[in-house]
Design a protein around this motif. Structure first.
Motif, short mmCIF file in Angstrom:
data_model
loop_
_atom_site.label_atom_id
_atom_site.label_comp_id
_atom_site.label_asym_id
_atom_site.label_seq_id
_atom_site.Cartn_x
_atom_site.Cartn_y
_atom_site.Cartn_z
N ILE A 289 0.76 -1.06 0.16
CA ILE A 289 -0.03 0.08 -0.69
C ILE A 289 1.20 1.40 0.07
CG2 ILE A 289 -1.93 1.51 1.83
CD1 ILE A 289 -2.89 -1.40 2.65
N HIS A 290 0.89 2.20 -1.02
CA HIS A 290 1.40 3.36 -0.84
C HIS A 290 0.46 4.99 -1.15
CE1 HIS A 290 4.38 6.59 -1.17
NE2 HIS A 290 4.02 6.16 -2.42
N LYS A 291 -0.24 5.64 -0.23
CA LYS A 291 -0.64 6.98 -0.52
C LYS A 291 -1.88 5.97 -0.71
CE LYS A 291 3.10 9.85 -3.35
NZ LYS A 291 3.19 10.01 -4.25
N GLY A 292 -2.46 4.92 0.30
CA GLY A 292 -3.57 5.23 0.56
C GLY A 292 -4.08 3.82 -0.64
N GLN A 293 -3.66 3.77 -2.00
CA GLN A 293 -3.91 2.99 -2.36
C GLN A 293 -3.12 1.72 -2.15
OE1 GLN A 293 -6.09 3.82 -4.18
NE2 GLN A 293 -6.27 5.61 -4.81
N LYS A 294 -4.56 0.40 -2.86
CA LYS A 294 -3.22 -1.06 -2.81
C LYS A 294 -2.71 -1.58 -4.29
CE LYS A 294 -6.68 -2.91 0.32
NZ LYS A 294 -7.37 -3.74 1.04
N LEU A 295 -1.46 -1.47 -4.78
CA LEU A 295 -1.07 -1.09 -5.44
C LEU A 295 -0.22 -3.61 -6.27
CD1 LEU A 295 1.24 1.48 -5.18
CD2 LEU A 295 -0.26 1.21 -5.72
N GLY A 296 -0.47 -3.89 -5.08
CA GLY A 296 0.01 -4.87 -5.20
C GLY A 296 0.26 -6.38 -4.02
N VAL A 297 -0.36 -7.15 -4.26
CA VAL A 297 0.04 -7.94 -3.24
C VAL A 297 1.32 -9.28 -3.61
CG1 VAL A 297 -2.68 -8.32 -3.22
CG2 VAL A 297 -1.94 -9.84 -4.87
N ILE A 298 1.23 -10.26 -2.47
CA ILE A 298 2.46 -11.30 -3.01
C ILE A 298 2.24 -12.50 -1.69
CG2 ILE A 298 4.46 -11.83 -2.17
CD1 ILE A 298 5.18 -8.61 -2.24
N GLU A 299 2.04 -13.88 -2.47
CA GLU A 299 1.56 -15.26 -2.50
C GLU A 299 2.58 -15.69 -2.31
OE1 GLU A 299 -0.13 -18.53 -0.61
OE2 GLU A 299 -0.82 -16.27 -1.20
N ALA A 300 2.82 -16.01 -0.38
CA ALA A 300 4.04 -16.59 0.09
C ALA A 300 4.23 -17.79 -0.01
CB ALA A 300 4.90 -15.86 0.94
N LYS A 301 5.14 -18.94 -0.50
CA LYS A 301 5.25 -20.28 -0.17
C LYS A 301 6.53 -20.68 0.90
CE LYS A 301 1.76 -21.47 -1.68
NZ LYS A 301 -0.39 -21.66 -1.30
N LYS B 44 -3.52 -13.97 -8.25
CA LYS B 44 -3.76 -13.66 -9.38
C LYS B 44 -5.53 -12.91 -8.74
CE LYS B 44 -1.74 -14.90 -13.25
NZ LYS B 44 -1.54 -16.26 -14.27
N ASP B 45 -6.32 -14.76 -7.58
CA ASP B 45 -7.24 -13.90 -6.83
C ASP B 45 -7.28 -12.94 -6.55
OD1 ASP B 45 -9.80 -15.03 -6.29
OD2 ASP B 45 -9.29 -15.94 -4.84
N TYR B 46 -6.35 -12.96 -5.13
CA TYR B 46 -6.10 -12.23 -4.48
C TYR B 46 -6.08 -10.35 -5.37
CZ TYR B 46 -5.21 -15.66 -1.04
OH TYR B 46 -5.18 -16.70 -0.47
N ALA B 47 -5.51 -10.81 -6.16
CA ALA B 47 -5.56 -8.76 -7.02
C ALA B 47 -6.32 -9.08 -7.40
CB ALA B 47 -4.12 -9.41 -8.07
N THR B 48 -7.54 -9.98 -8.27
CA THR B 48 -8.88 -9.84 -8.37
C THR B 48 -9.47 -8.94 -7.84
OG1 THR B 48 -8.32 -11.39 -10.37
CG2 THR B 48 -10.31 -10.84 -9.86
N ARG B 49 -9.55 -9.58 -6.94
CA ARG B 49 -10.55 -9.69 -5.10
C ARG B 49 -10.18 -6.94 -4.71
NH1 ARG B 49 -13.46 -13.67 -2.97
NH2 ARG B 49 -13.51 -15.54 -3.59
N LEU B 50 -8.72 -7.88 -4.47
CA LEU B 50 -7.90 -6.06 -4.06
C LEU B 50 -8.03 -5.37 -4.98
CD1 LEU B 50 -5.43 -8.01 -1.28
CD2 LEU B 50 -7.95 -7.23 -1.10
N GLY B 51 -8.04 -5.98 -5.93
CA GLY B 51 -8.27 -4.16 -7.06
C GLY B 51 -7.02 -4.33 -7.28
N THR B 52 -5.81 -4.86 -7.18
CA THR B 52 -4.31 -4.39 -7.08
C THR B 52 -3.62 -4.56 -8.76
OG1 THR B 52 -3.15 -6.48 -6.93
CG2 THR B 52 -3.90 -4.87 -4.74
N ARG B 53 -3.05 -4.00 -9.41
CA ARG B 53 -2.70 -3.91 -10.99
C ARG B 53 -1.37 -5.26 -10.64
NH1 ARG B 53 0.05 0.28 -15.82
NH2 ARG B 53 0.51 -1.52 -16.22
N PHE B 54 -0.54 -4.90 -9.55
CA PHE B 54 0.41 -6.09 -9.80
C PHE B 54 0.05 -7.40 -9.03
CE2 PHE B 54 1.94 -2.48 -11.78
CZ PHE B 54 2.44 -2.78 -12.87
N ALA B 55 0.83 -8.78 -9.12
CA ALA B 55 0.66 -10.30 -8.24
C ALA B 55 1.76 -10.39 -8.50
CB ALA B 55 -0.39 -10.58 -8.02
#
Length: 767
Positions: free
Chosen positions: A57-69, A83-94
């Motif tokens: 998150i930067h400047k109040g916006q969700k920009l990316g998600v990271i799925e860790a294994k 990809k699923d989390y990025a779709t739900r959260l509306g982030t451009r990058f995953a």
């Protein structure tokens, strides 16, 4: 430590966190977010929830998600989740990573592939997400949400809706629409949007020189009151009501010295000579929020449309729970396509809304034909005249028929549960109220009350009491139109349509009265006397009823006809019933002969009605991914721990305990073990299985242990295989011996007891 020994927590702390910190992603810009809690299931349980390991998150916006294994697993195993989390959260990058390798997805362009380090810094990722520079986007992002002292955090879809609306404002879009299912918190979303506009000093000049003037416009006082109370975090001198009392105290002039104004269309349209709203200049308001906009001024034919057009300079935000269809196409034509949509089905699957059951109540008097044997109390009727559902309680009143319906659902519901009954007219609502009070078990005179336009302040007080979860009286409200929208009552357990439903829009609104989540509320029930369930056949229906009952054949119901009454354009007006009325008293024999047959339709995972056979086929299709054959199931089922894991997997696929019990009834094996229901063509009863074990397996076991195992088998016979769970063993020991320690003294050590417990279960399911 080897890679195989490394846990995911180790990988995150030692491999992923340092990569993020190296490019400037600190504690304040990384969230671990619970996306959704999982679908509500029976017994207070939930389906599988979703959580994102990292949200950038930067400047109040969700920009990316990271799925860790963890490092010992392939990083590719997290790509689908990312990809699923990025779709739900509306982030451009995953990204998906195991700390050793990184895989990046651009959700906007579709580009993806192995990613090289370093990752983008917050500023770099911001620039990649937004190619343009926008002052207002950054000003809105700099205003934190009003979290009510940490008690409120936006759900992911609320964050998406707020962000989408503010982005539209930043792009100078003048008409904005948000479509979110009833019960998903549209008022909270509106509040946070207003909060950010207020503190960012956005206004029509597009220069941050003054705070905006924001109008919240509803079509009923209760909606305006709810919103006004929900905006209490604003300074007291910043908010005001535009209502008759305020205007009267102000010498007939409207209030001006505030930032947030709350009113209803009806107040704005009143006035001597010209409507009240014209006391404001067209550009007085910077931002207008129209609640339930599909019902109000956005309609082409609405007398209120001119009000919105008068304030044309303002940016206008419409809030609605209804997706686009022919009945409200003009709403979408006025506002444009929604900038964000969150559907009823999404809310149920995510666990933010309560699922429902539908009981179809077909009867022998769903239509009426006059044959001359009944007494005509009022009006004129010809021999052979036929009346359908749309006529009954509008043109024709048969009190005995309504009494039979009331008795039918009152005998089946828990009469302590809050219930809404939707009637054909206000007169019908009064009749049904009286009949409920005649058959109720409660001794309270206000157990059931009517809330319609004609009930005025008294009805509004009844509604406030009903909405108060701490109060149990009134318990049942009857209405005609007034309560189909905007009733924020959390603990509604029953919805009873006793009139035809006008449209899919109204049907979804009525169902929305029960979807709000409340502790201990696993589902609510729709008692459908008027074939309202046909609305589920709508191509865009997105709900998903649960827990079907075994279908039983019933009489064919006539197709409902459109009702003829109205309570005005917004559900608040006066009664408009046909003048001619026919009142009929059924012959005594006919009254006694009224019968009801209840059926329940099954729904597939995509929310479509299916037959019982199709439902079973879908179950077996889901099982093929878990179980290969009967021998495999026997091996899994014979061990209590592997059985619990298997049942959890079924639950995650939508087959919780209640639905599995329903399957037993479908195949006419209610007393059988679920093992027999799933794969055995000739199911045994639990009694037969338990008797076989008691007769053959206990000869070598000491008496105390034998009695313990027999008591467990007896519980299994009565209640089912869940009594055989490992977690139940301690309860059996405590119940029988007072404590686990005493059980060990009497029966032997825990290893010995558990071995006997497991061996008994293996013998229950011999090959």
């Amino acid at each position: 430590m080897s890679l195989q020994d490394e846990t995911e927590a180790d990988t995150r702390a030692n491999r992923i966190d340092p990569v993020l910190a190296a490019v400037g992603w600190g504690a304040g810009s990384i969230w671990r977010e619970v996306i959704c809690p999982g679908r509500i299931q029976s017994g207070g349980t939930r389906g599988k929830g979703l959580s994102a390991d990292y949200v950038l998150i930067h400047k109040g916006q969700k920009l990316g998600v990271i799925e860790a294994k963890r490092a010992g697993l392939s990083h590719r195993g997290g790509i689908a989740q990312a990809k699923d989390y990025a779709t739900r959260l509306g982030t451009r990058f995953a990204w998906a990573t195991n700390g050793l390798h990184w895989y990046q997805i651009d959700m906007k362009t579709g580009a993806e592939g192995e990613a090289a380090l370093p990752l983008p810094s917050p500023e770099a990722l911001w620039d990649q997400t937004y190619g343009d520079q926008n002052l207002w986007r950054e000003r809105f992002g700099a205003v934190a949400f009003e979290a009510n002292g940490g008690k409120w955090q936006p759900r992911y879809y609320q964050h998406n809706a707020i962000t989408a609306a503010l982005e539209a404002v930043a792009q100078d879009q003048r008409r904005i629409l948000l479509t979110l299912a009833t019960g998903t918190g549209k008022t909270s979303i509106a509040f946070q949007i207003a909060w950010k506009l207020f503190h960012a000093k956005w206004n029509l000049t597009r220069e941050p020189v003054r705070r905006p003037r924001i109008l919240f416009l509803a079509d009923r006082n209760i909606l305006a009151d709810q919103a006004y109370n929900s905006f209490s975090a604003f300074p007291s001198d910043a908010i005001t009501r535009i209502d008759p009392t305020t205007i009267r105290k102000n010498g007939g002039r409207v209030p001006r010295n505030a930032s947030l104004f709350f009113t209803i269309f009806q107040t704005f349209m009143t006035g001597e000579g010209e409507p009240i709203f014209r006391q404001y200049d067209p550009d007085f308001f910077d931002f207008i929020i129209i609640d339930e906009c599909h019902r109000g001024g956005a309609k082409d034919e609405s007398e209120w449309r001119g009000l919105l057009e008068y304030f044309e300079p303002a940016t206008q935000l419409g809030l609605t729970a209804t997706p686009k269809r022919k009945h409200n196409a003009d709403t979408y034509a006025y506002f444009g396509e929604p900038v964000y949509t969150y559907a009823l089905r999404d809310g149920i699957e995510d666990g933010f809304l309560t699922p429902f059951k539908v009981r179809q109540m077909a009867s022998t008097i769903d239509e009426y034909v006059y044959d001359g044997s009944d007494q005509v109390l009022e009006g004129e009727v010809e021999l052979g005249d036929k009346f359908g559902e749309g006529d009954l309680n509008t043109r024709v009143i048969i009190e005995e028929r309504e009494l039979s319906r009331v008795r039918e659902f009152m005998d089946q519901i828990d009469q302590r549960h809050k219930t809404l009954v939707f009637c054909a007219t206000q007169v019908h609502a009064a009749l049904v109220r009286d009949l409920i009070n005649q058959v109720k078990t409660s001794n309270h005179p206000n157990y059931s009350v009517r809330v319609t336009a004609d009930d005025g302040a008294t009805g509004d007080q009844h509604l406030r009491d009903f909405q108060d979860d701490a109060k149990t009286i009134p318990t049942i409200l009857t209405t005609s139109q007034k309560l189909s929208t905007g009733v924020d009552a959390l603990n509604v357990r029953n919805i009873v349509p006793m009139r035809p439903i006008r449209s899919m829009i109204e049907f979804k609104q009525i169902i929305g009265r029960g979807t709000r989540v409340y502790e201990g509320k696993d589902f609510f029930t729709i008692w459908d006397f008027v074939k309202a369930h046909e609305n589920f056949n709508d191509p865009e229906w997105d709900g998903d009823p649960i827990d079907p009952e075994p279908p039983r054949p019933g009489p064919v119901e006539p197709k409902p006809e459109p009702p003829t009454d109205s309570e005005g354009p917004a559900g608040e007006g006066g009664e408009d019933e046909p003048k001619a009325k026919i009142r009929i008293k059924l012959a005594d024999g006919k009254t006694r002969a009224i019968r009801y047959l209840a059926t329940t339709t099954y729904w597939s995972a995509d929310g479509k009605p299916i037959s019982a056979q199709e439902f079973m086929e879908r179950l077996f299709g889901d099982l093929t991914g878990l179980i290969t054959d009967e021998d495999h199931l026997r091996k899994v089922w014979s061990d209590p721990d592997s059985r619990e894991t298997f049942l959890k997997q079924l639950s995650d696929r939508g087959y919780d305990a209640d639905r599995l019990n329903d399957i037993r009834r479908l195949v006419d094996a209610p007393d059988s073990d679920l093992f027999d229901v799933l794969f055995t063509t000739d199911p045994k009863t639990r009694h037969d299985r338990a008797d076989a074990v008691k007769g053959e397996s206990f000869a070598e076991i000491q008496d105390d242990l034998k009695e313990l195992l027999i008591s467990i088998l007896d519980a299994y016979e009565r209640n089912g295989e869940h009594e055989l769970a490992t977690t139940k063993l301690g309860q059996f020991l405590t119940a029988r011996y007072g404590s686990v320690g005493e059980a060990k003294n009497r029966v032997g050590g825990l290893p010995q007891i558990k071995t006997a417990f497991n061996q008994m279960q293996a013998r229950l399911y011999p090959s």
